[in-house]
Design a protein around this motif. Structure first.
Motif, PDB file in Angstrom:
ATOM      1  N   GLY A  40     -17.149  -7.438 -10.361  1.00  0.00           N
ATOM      2  CA  GLY A  40     -16.663  -6.441  -9.411  1.00  0.00           C
ATOM      3  C   GLY A  40     -15.863  -6.953  -8.230  1.00  0.00           C
ATOM      4  N   VAL A  41     -15.380  -8.195  -8.295  1.00  0.00           N
ATOM      5  CA  VAL A  41     -14.619  -8.722  -7.157  1.00  0.00           C
ATOM      6  C   VAL A  41     -13.111  -8.571  -7.341  1.00  0.00           C
ATOM      7  CG1 VAL A  41     -16.404 -10.357  -6.458  1.00  0.00           C
ATOM      8  CG2 VAL A  41     -14.666 -11.067  -8.110  1.00  0.00           C
ATOM      9  N   GLY A  42     -12.673  -8.095  -8.516  1.00  0.00           N
ATOM     10  CA  GLY A  42     -11.244  -7.862  -8.723  1.00  0.00           C
ATOM     11  C   GLY A  42     -10.476  -9.053  -9.260  1.00  0.00           C
ATOM     12  N   LYS A  43     -11.123  -9.862 -10.105  1.00  0.00           N
ATOM     13  CA  LYS A  43     -10.440 -11.048 -10.656  1.00  0.00           C
ATOM     14  C   LYS A  43      -9.210 -10.668 -11.479  1.00  0.00           C
ATOM     15  CE  LYS A  43     -13.852 -12.683 -12.933  1.00  0.00           C
ATOM     16  NZ  LYS A  43     -14.742 -11.583 -12.511  1.00  0.00           N
ATOM     17  N   THR A  44      -9.362  -9.653 -12.355  1.00  0.00           N
ATOM     18  CA  THR A  44      -8.267  -9.284 -13.262  1.00  0.00           C
ATOM     19  C   THR A  44      -7.050  -8.787 -12.493  1.00  0.00           C
ATOM     20  OG1 THR A  44      -9.883  -8.733 -14.990  1.00  0.00           O
ATOM     21  CG2 THR A  44      -7.646  -7.859 -15.250  1.00  0.00           C
ATOM     22  N   SER A  95     -22.899 -12.809 -13.071  1.00  0.00           N
ATOM     23  CA  SER A  95     -23.876 -12.734 -11.987  1.00  0.00           C
ATOM     24  C   SER A  95     -24.416 -14.123 -11.684  1.00  0.00           C
ATOM     25  CB  SER A  95     -25.035 -11.816 -12.372  1.00  0.00           C
ATOM     26  OG  SER A  95     -26.084 -11.929 -11.425  1.00  0.00           O
ATOM     27  N   GLN A  96     -24.393 -14.471 -10.403  1.00  0.00           N
ATOM     28  CA  GLN A  96     -24.908 -15.783 -10.004  1.00  0.00           C
ATOM     29  C   GLN A  96     -26.414 -15.894 -10.216  1.00  0.00           C
ATOM     30  OE1 GLN A  96     -23.787 -13.458  -7.996  1.00  0.00           O
ATOM     31  NE2 GLN A  96     -25.136 -13.197  -6.225  1.00  0.00           N
ATOM     32  N   LYS A  97     -27.075 -14.758 -10.435  1.00  0.00           N
ATOM     33  CA  LYS A  97     -28.528 -14.756 -10.624  1.00  0.00           C
ATOM     34  C   LYS A  97     -28.926 -14.980 -12.082  1.00  0.00           C
ATOM     35  CE  LYS A  97     -29.245 -11.620  -6.713  1.00  0.00           C
ATOM     36  NZ  LYS A  97     -29.895 -12.613  -5.852  1.00  0.00           N
ATOM     37  N   ASN A  98     -27.937 -14.946 -12.992  1.00  0.00           N
ATOM     38  CA  ASN A  98     -28.213 -15.089 -14.417  1.00  0.00           C
ATOM     39  C   ASN A  98     -27.825 -16.504 -14.877  1.00  0.00           C
ATOM     40  OD1 ASN A  98     -27.949 -15.003 -17.333  1.00  0.00           O
ATOM     41  ND2 ASN A  98     -28.047 -12.767 -17.167  1.00  0.00           N
ATOM     42  N   ASP A 143      -6.412 -27.143 -14.268  1.00  0.00           N
ATOM     43  CA  ASP A 143      -5.824 -27.929 -13.181  1.00  0.00           C
ATOM     44  C   ASP A 143      -6.209 -27.343 -11.824  1.00  0.00           C
ATOM     45  OD1 ASP A 143      -4.028 -29.820 -14.759  1.00  0.00           O
ATOM     46  OD2 ASP A 143      -3.382 -27.871 -15.518  1.00  0.00           O
ATOM     47  N   PHE A 144      -6.390 -26.025 -11.799  1.00  0.00           N
ATOM     48  CA  PHE A 144      -6.839 -25.316 -10.596  1.00  0.00           C
ATOM     49  C   PHE A 144      -7.932 -24.328 -11.015  1.00  0.00           C
ATOM     50  CE2 PHE A 144      -2.419 -26.429  -9.840  1.00  0.00           C
ATOM     51  CZ  PHE A 144      -2.459 -27.001  -8.576  1.00  0.00           C
ATOM     52  N   THR A 145      -8.948 -24.193 -10.175  1.00  0.00           N
ATOM     53  CA  THR A 145      -9.993 -23.192 -10.409  1.00  0.00           C
ATOM     54  C   THR A 145     -10.128 -22.331  -9.165  1.00  0.00           C
ATOM     55  OG1 THR A 145     -11.233 -24.607 -11.933  1.00  0.00           O
ATOM     56  CG2 THR A 145     -12.427 -22.799 -10.911  1.00  0.00           C
ATOM     57  N   PHE A 146      -9.787 -21.058  -9.302  1.00  0.00           N
ATOM     58  CA  PHE A 146      -9.911 -20.098  -8.200  1.00  0.00           C
ATOM     59  C   PHE A 146     -11.245 -19.376  -8.308  1.00  0.00           C
ATOM     60  CE2 PHE A 146      -5.072 -19.741  -8.059  1.00  0.00           C
ATOM     61  CZ  PHE A 146      -4.986 -20.474  -6.891  1.00  0.00           C
ATOM     62  N   LEU A 147     -12.062 -19.471  -7.271  1.00  0.00           N
ATOM     63  CA  LEU A 147     -13.280 -18.678  -7.178  1.00  0.00           C
ATOM     64  C   LEU A 147     -12.956 -17.443  -6.348  1.00  0.00           C
ATOM     65  CD1 LEU A 147     -16.275 -18.208  -7.643  1.00  0.00           C
ATOM     66  CD2 LEU A 147     -16.763 -19.685  -5.688  1.00  0.00           C
ATOM     67  N   VAL A 148     -13.075 -16.270  -6.967  1.00  0.00           N
ATOM     68  CA  VAL A 148     -12.740 -15.014  -6.290  1.00  0.00           C
ATOM     69  C   VAL A 148     -14.023 -14.400  -5.725  1.00  0.00           C
ATOM     70  CG1 VAL A 148     -11.605 -12.765  -6.502  1.00  0.00           C
ATOM     71  CG2 VAL A 148     -10.876 -14.682  -7.956  1.00  0.00           C
ATOM     72  N   ILE A 149     -14.014 -14.108  -4.425  1.00  0.00           N
ATOM     73  CA  ILE A 149     -15.193 -13.577  -3.735  1.00  0.00           C
ATOM     74  C   ILE A 149     -14.811 -12.331  -2.952  1.00  0.00           C
ATOM     75  CG2 ILE A 149     -16.956 -14.031  -1.985  1.00  0.00           C
ATOM     76  CD1 ILE A 149     -16.744 -16.953  -2.662  1.00  0.00           C
ATOM     77  N   GLY A 150     -15.591 -11.275  -3.111  1.00  0.00           N
ATOM     78  CA  GLY A 150     -15.335 -10.035  -2.387  1.00  0.00           C
ATOM     79  C   GLY A 150     -15.751 -10.146  -0.929  1.00  0.00           C
ATOM     80  N   MET A 151     -14.890  -9.731  -0.026  1.00  0.00           N
ATOM     81  CA  MET A 151     -15.199  -9.840   1.403  1.00  0.00           C
ATOM     82  C   MET A 151     -16.254  -8.841   1.855  1.00  0.00           C
ATOM     83  SD  MET A 151     -11.782 -10.921   3.462  1.00  0.00           S
ATOM     84  CE  MET A 151     -12.787 -10.992   4.945  1.00  0.00           C
ATOM     85  N   GLN A 152     -16.578  -7.881   0.979  1.00  0.00           N
ATOM     86  CA  GLN A 152     -17.624  -6.919   1.331  1.00  0.00           C
ATOM     87  C   GLN A 152     -19.020  -7.492   1.110  1.00  0.00           C
ATOM     88  OE1 GLN A 152     -15.970  -7.016  -1.409  1.00  0.00           O
ATOM     89  NE2 GLN A 152     -16.881  -5.884  -3.108  1.00  0.00           N
ATOM     90  N   TYR A 153     -19.113  -8.678   0.506  1.00  0.00           N
ATOM     91  CA  TYR A 153     -20.406  -9.328   0.289  1.00  0.00           C
ATOM     92  C   TYR A 153     -21.015  -9.757   1.623  1.00  0.00           C
ATOM     93  CZ  TYR A 153     -20.119  -9.857  -4.819  1.00  0.00           C
ATOM     94  OH  TYR A 153     -20.084  -9.638  -6.160  1.00  0.00           O
ATOM     95  N   ARG A 154     -22.346  -9.693   1.703  1.00  0.00           N
ATOM     96  CA  ARG A 154     -23.048 -10.204   2.889  1.00  0.00           C
ATOM     97  C   ARG A 154     -23.028 -11.732   2.895  1.00  0.00           C
ATOM     98  NH1 ARG A 154     -28.330  -9.527   3.221  1.00  0.00           N
ATOM     99  NH2 ARG A 154     -28.533  -9.516   0.964  1.00  0.00           N
ATOM    100  N   SER A 155     -23.199 -12.300   4.065  1.00  0.00           N
ATOM    101  CA  SER A 155     -23.128 -13.750   4.215  1.00  0.00           C
ATOM    102  C   SER A 155     -24.137 -14.463   3.318  1.00  0.00           C
ATOM    103  CB  SER A 155     -23.377 -14.135   5.679  1.00  0.00           C
ATOM    104  OG  SER A 155     -23.348 -15.524   5.850  1.00  0.00           O
ATOM    105  N   GLU A 156     -25.350 -13.948   3.247  1.00  0.00           N
ATOM    106  CA  GLU A 156     -26.382 -14.585   2.423  1.00  0.00           C
ATOM    107  C   GLU A 156     -26.022 -14.522   0.947  1.00  0.00           C
ATOM    108  OE1 GLU A 156     -28.956 -16.453   3.463  1.00  0.00           O
ATOM    109  OE2 GLU A 156     -27.978 -16.140   5.391  1.00  0.00           O
ATOM    110  N   ASP A 157     -25.423 -13.401   0.508  1.00  0.00           N
ATOM    111  CA  ASP A 157     -24.997 -13.281  -0.891  1.00  0.00           C
ATOM    112  C   ASP A 157     -23.883 -14.279  -1.206  1.00  0.00           C
ATOM    113  OD1 ASP A 157     -26.782 -11.197  -1.356  1.00  0.00           O
ATOM    114  OD2 ASP A 157     -25.362  -9.683  -0.678  1.00  0.00           O
ATOM    115  N   VAL A 158     -22.967 -14.434  -0.263  1.00  0.00           N
ATOM    116  CA  VAL A 158     -21.859 -15.378  -0.458  1.00  0.00           C
ATOM    117  C   VAL A 158     -22.386 -16.800  -0.598  1.00  0.00           C
ATOM    118  CG1 VAL A 158     -19.886 -16.449   0.691  1.00  0.00           C
ATOM    119  CG2 VAL A 158     -20.093 -13.976   0.640  1.00  0.00           C
TER     120      VAL A 158
END
Length: 372
Positions: free
Chosen positions: A182-186, A261-264, A281-296
């Motif tokens: 749900g972070v919009g990678k596609t 899911s990081q929990k799985n 050669d490059f790995t992009f980790l996509v993270i939603g800014m709506q996530y809470r700090s602890e979740d991030v």
């Protein structure tokens, strides 16, 4: 209360001495520049005199204990006499207020501007450890921040700058996109595909490993058709390797993965296996800014197994908290490359610039600090 003065050459030295001798709960009372040495003022060196203080724990515990005993005495008295006695009930309430105020004061012991600053940083979801560093630096260098002064925004911006690490790479070869669901990678991949082909005139190909969602495959096929770029679908690690080799003549191969899911643990092992097969050669980790700090924090910890080279912060338009500008680079030790702020392809993607992000964050922090 224990009060000590330190004469040091720089702020860093003061921090170290205060933490060692007075502990992490110590507070800075004052700082001033002094000159020492030389002859008649000639050749004197400039030092910083820092006054710090901390509560004496034994004294603090004794005071609290005394207050509790006093409270118990009043409560006992109110039981033996008339329970409706207004005076006694009033005294109990007063004692409760005093006790609460005393404990609160001992916990914080912060001036109003610090309290406002801390609340504003919290509102932006900036990590507590980073907030503490910013506040201590403010005390050392400025003694006090005036949030009613617009110039303070410039001060805040310069303070945030060292924490915001950005870098926009010259993309070539294999580029893997990964992240939670749900972070919009596609959509982010499609935006970059359009940017690379239309603006940078690179030969682009797309591979999707996201075979769990039919909609994701169809979405990418639509974008690929509009951009006139080839797209391949790989269902297994072996197919992924073959498709990468078949498209090796292209300047850039953008590789989409299923949201995980990081929990799985099983899902995380799958994405790790795919990463090893593709060897990006490059790995992009996509993270939603709506996530809470602890979740991030949890996402970054789990996805660190694929060694992200860069971060893309997505969905900035869906939150008013911009703290991840500083949180993410410090948690992961990888720079922010892009920010997405909407669904439009290819428009809603920005190259990350640390000064611009520092200005945006300082503006939001100052706005809240003024009102608190």
């Amino acid at each position: 209360m224990i009060v000590k003065k330190y004469v040091v050459t720089d702020i860093k030295e003061a921090f170290e001495k205060i933490r060692v001798e007075l502990g992490k709960d110590a507070v800075i009372l004052s700082t001033r520049k002094i000159k020492k040495g030389g002859f008649l003022g000639i050749g004197a060196k400039t030092y910083i005199e820092v006054t710090a203080a901390t509560s004496d724990k034994k004294e603090q515990q004794s005071e609290e204990k005394g207050q509790i005993y006093k409270l118990q005495e009043i409560l006992s008295k109110s039981k033996t006499n008339n329970p409706q006695n207004v005076e006694e009930i009033s005294e109990i309430k007063k004692m409760m207020v005093e006790l609460k105020s005393m404990i609160s004061s001992q916990r914080t012991n912060e001036p109003q501007w610090v309290e406002s600053f801390r609340k504003a940083l919290k509102k932006q979801d900036i990590d507590d450890e980073i907030s503490d560093k910013l506040i201590e630096y403010s005390k050392m260098k400025y003694q006090e921040l005036d949030f009613s002064n617009e110039n303070t925004r410039l001060i805040l911006s310069e303070m945030f700058l060292p924490f915001i690490n950005t870098s926009v790479p010259d993309l070539k070869g294999r580029v893997l996109f990964a992240g939670p669901t749900g972070v919009g990678k596609t959509t982010t991949l499609a935006k970059l595909a359009a940017k690379l082909k239309l603006s940078e005139k690179k030969r682009v190909a797309v591979i999707t490993l996201d075979t769990y969602r039919i909609a994701a495959v169809d979405q990418l096929k639509t974008y690929a058709m509009l951009l006139d770029v080839p797209i391949r679908v790989a269902y297994t690690p072996k197919e992924a390797k073959l498709e990468v080799e078949a498209l090796s003549d292209y300047d850039v191969i953008l590789i989409d993965t299923a949201g995980r899911s990081q929990k799985n643990d099983l899902h995380m092992s799958e994405i790790k296996a795919m990463s090893e097969i593709v060897s990006p050669d490059f790995t992009f980790l996509v993270i939603g800014m709506q996530y809470r700090s602890e979740d991030v924090k949890e996402v970054l910890t789990k996805f660190s197994m694929i060694s992200p080279t860069h971060v893309i912060l997505s969905k900035m338009d869906e939150t008013s908290a911009l703290g991840h500008f500083v949180n993410v680079p410090n948690f992961l030790k990888a720079p922010i490359a892009f920010i997405t702020n909407g669904q439009r392809v290819p428009d809603d993607i920005l190259e990350a610039n640390n000064r611009e992000l520092a200005v945006l964050l300082s503006r939001e922090v100052l706005k809240y600090a003024k009102s608190s």
